[in-house]
Write an enzyme that holds these catalytic residues in place. Structure first.
Site, mmCIF file in Angstrom:
data_model
loop_
_atom_site.group_PDB
_atom_site.id
_atom_site.type_symbol
_atom_site.label_atom_id
_atom_site.label_comp_id
_atom_site.label_asym_id
_atom_site.label_seq_id
_atom_site.Cartn_x
_atom_site.Cartn_y
_atom_site.Cartn_z
ATOM 1 N N GLU A 21 -11.749 -8.313 8.143
ATOM 2 C CA GLU A 21 -10.606 -9.216 8.250
ATOM 3 C C GLU A 21 -10.107 -9.238 9.688
ATOM 4 O O GLU A 21 -9.846 -8.199 10.288
ATOM 5 C CB GLU A 21 -9.484 -8.782 7.315
ATOM 6 C CG GLU A 21 -8.318 -9.764 7.273
ATOM 7 C CD GLU A 21 -7.340 -9.477 6.149
ATOM 8 O OE1 GLU A 21 -6.733 -10.431 5.635
ATOM 9 O OE2 GLU A 21 -7.198 -8.292 5.785
ATOM 10 N N TYR A 66 -4.788 17.413 4.241
ATOM 11 C CA TYR A 66 -6.145 17.299 3.710
ATOM 12 C C TYR A 66 -6.940 18.482 4.237
ATOM 13 O O TYR A 66 -6.705 18.936 5.363
ATOM 14 C CB TYR A 66 -6.755 15.979 4.215
ATOM 15 C CG TYR A 66 -7.621 15.227 3.230
ATOM 16 C CD1 TYR A 66 -7.101 14.756 2.033
ATOM 17 C CD2 TYR A 66 -8.945 14.926 3.528
ATOM 18 C CE1 TYR A 66 -7.888 14.026 1.150
ATOM 19 C CE2 TYR A 66 -9.741 14.196 2.653
ATOM 20 C CZ TYR A 66 -9.202 13.749 1.461
ATOM 21 O OH TYR A 66 -9.984 13.018 0.583
ATOM 22 N N ASP A 85 -8.793 3.461 7.351
ATOM 23 C CA ASP A 85 -8.167 2.453 6.499
ATOM 24 C C ASP A 85 -7.148 3.074 5.554
ATOM 25 O O ASP A 85 -6.065 2.517 5.323
ATOM 26 C CB ASP A 85 -9.227 1.679 5.711
ATOM 27 C CG ASP A 85 -10.143 2.588 4.876
ATOM 28 O OD1 ASP A 85 -10.301 3.776 5.228
ATOM 29 O OD2 ASP A 85 -10.700 2.102 3.875
ATOM 30 N N ASP A 136 -5.624 0.548 -2.890
ATOM 31 C CA ASP A 136 -6.391 -0.507 -2.224
ATOM 32 C C ASP A 136 -7.607 -0.854 -3.083
ATOM 33 O O ASP A 136 -8.453 -0.002 -3.356
ATOM 34 C CB ASP A 136 -6.832 -0.017 -0.842
ATOM 35 C CG ASP A 136 -7.414 -1.124 0.020
ATOM 36 O OD1 ASP A 136 -7.757 -2.196 -0.525
ATOM 37 O OD2 ASP A 136 -7.531 -0.920 1.244
#
Length: 252
Positions: free
Chosen positions: A13, A100, A109, A129
């Site tokens: 995109e 994490y 993302d 998402d």
């Protein structure tokens, strides 16, 4: 003016951002076979489509999960606009604490979606998402990224079913009129669509049980809107979440 490029596994995109109320985008197929010149043509088409003056573009940000394509796009943009793109996660760090085990494993993302979400909704929150994969990204009450879940995307599930069976057809993903299908196509459509609705509602319930609190929910991605239509819980659908994440990052 900011040019934002979100390179996903299936689509890339391209968006330009004047402000939050002025975001224009186009999507192109993320094809590993495309050359630098092919991408240059795509970007030129984008600029011409929106009648944009390339001399007004002074910043370019790239979020990518496809390194091979990212390199070609970077070179195409440098050639076309004479601007060095900034790669999120490498050139620009997202100001978000990541809880994490190995923070470098988390895709740019996902971190960008989480960062964008805390600029739209109050944490704790879950950003979901719906792309090639369906990702759940959890931000705790302290605005820290806690991790998430990854599932095959809706299209990926359809493609797997089609490729691994002898007689089941490949179907278009759409909202079925009834829960119980009356033919093979409607049965697959209902199974995929309603299965993912139940998946989302069930996973959110389990996360809230584990954290012992309610979460704000934000949806994005190619199939986010169609899932949003039937989701039986309060949520927000944000079409341009990654692009807005780049805007918020630039303003940070």
């Amino acid at each position: 003016m900011i040019l934002a490029v979100d390179i996903g596994n299936t689509t890339t995109e391209i968006g330009y951002i004047k402000d939050l109320d002025k975001i224009e985008t186009l999507k192109f197929k993320t094809d590993h076979g495309k050359t630098i010149d092919d991408w240059l043509i795509n970007f030129s088409f984008f600029l011409n489509f929106y009648n944009l003056d390339e001399t007004n573009i002074n910043k370019i940000y790239i979020s990518s999960v496809v390194p091979q394509v990212e390199e070609k796009i970077t070179k195409a943009l440098e050639k076309l606009l004479n601007v060095n793109p900034l790669l999120i996660g490498t050139d620009v760090k997202v100001p978000l604490k990541i809880n994490y085990e190995n923070p470098s494993e988390v895709g740019a993302d996902r971190i960008l979606n989480a960062f964008a979400s805390i600029n739209i909704l109050n944490p704790p929150l879950i950003a979901i998402d719906f792309g090639t994969a369906v990702t759940f990204d959890v931000v705790n009450k302290n605005s820290e990224y806690d991790g998430g879940l990854i599932f095959p995307g809706l299209e990926s599930s359809v493609n797997c079913l089609f490729s691994k069976t002898a007689k089941l057809p490949k179907v278009k993903i759409e909202k079925p009129s009834n829960i119980v299908g009356k033919n093979t196509i409607s049965s697959i459509q209902s199974g995929i669509y309603n299965g993912y609705i139940s998946l989302v509602e069930g996973v959110i319930s389990k996360i809230e049980d584990e954290y012992k609190c309610k979460f704000n929910i934000i949806l994005t991605g190619g199939h986010g809107k169609i899932i949003s239509e039937s989701l039986n819980l309060q949520h927000v659908f944000e079409q341009y979440l990654p692009i807005k994440g780049i805007y918020f990052l630039d303003k940070y």
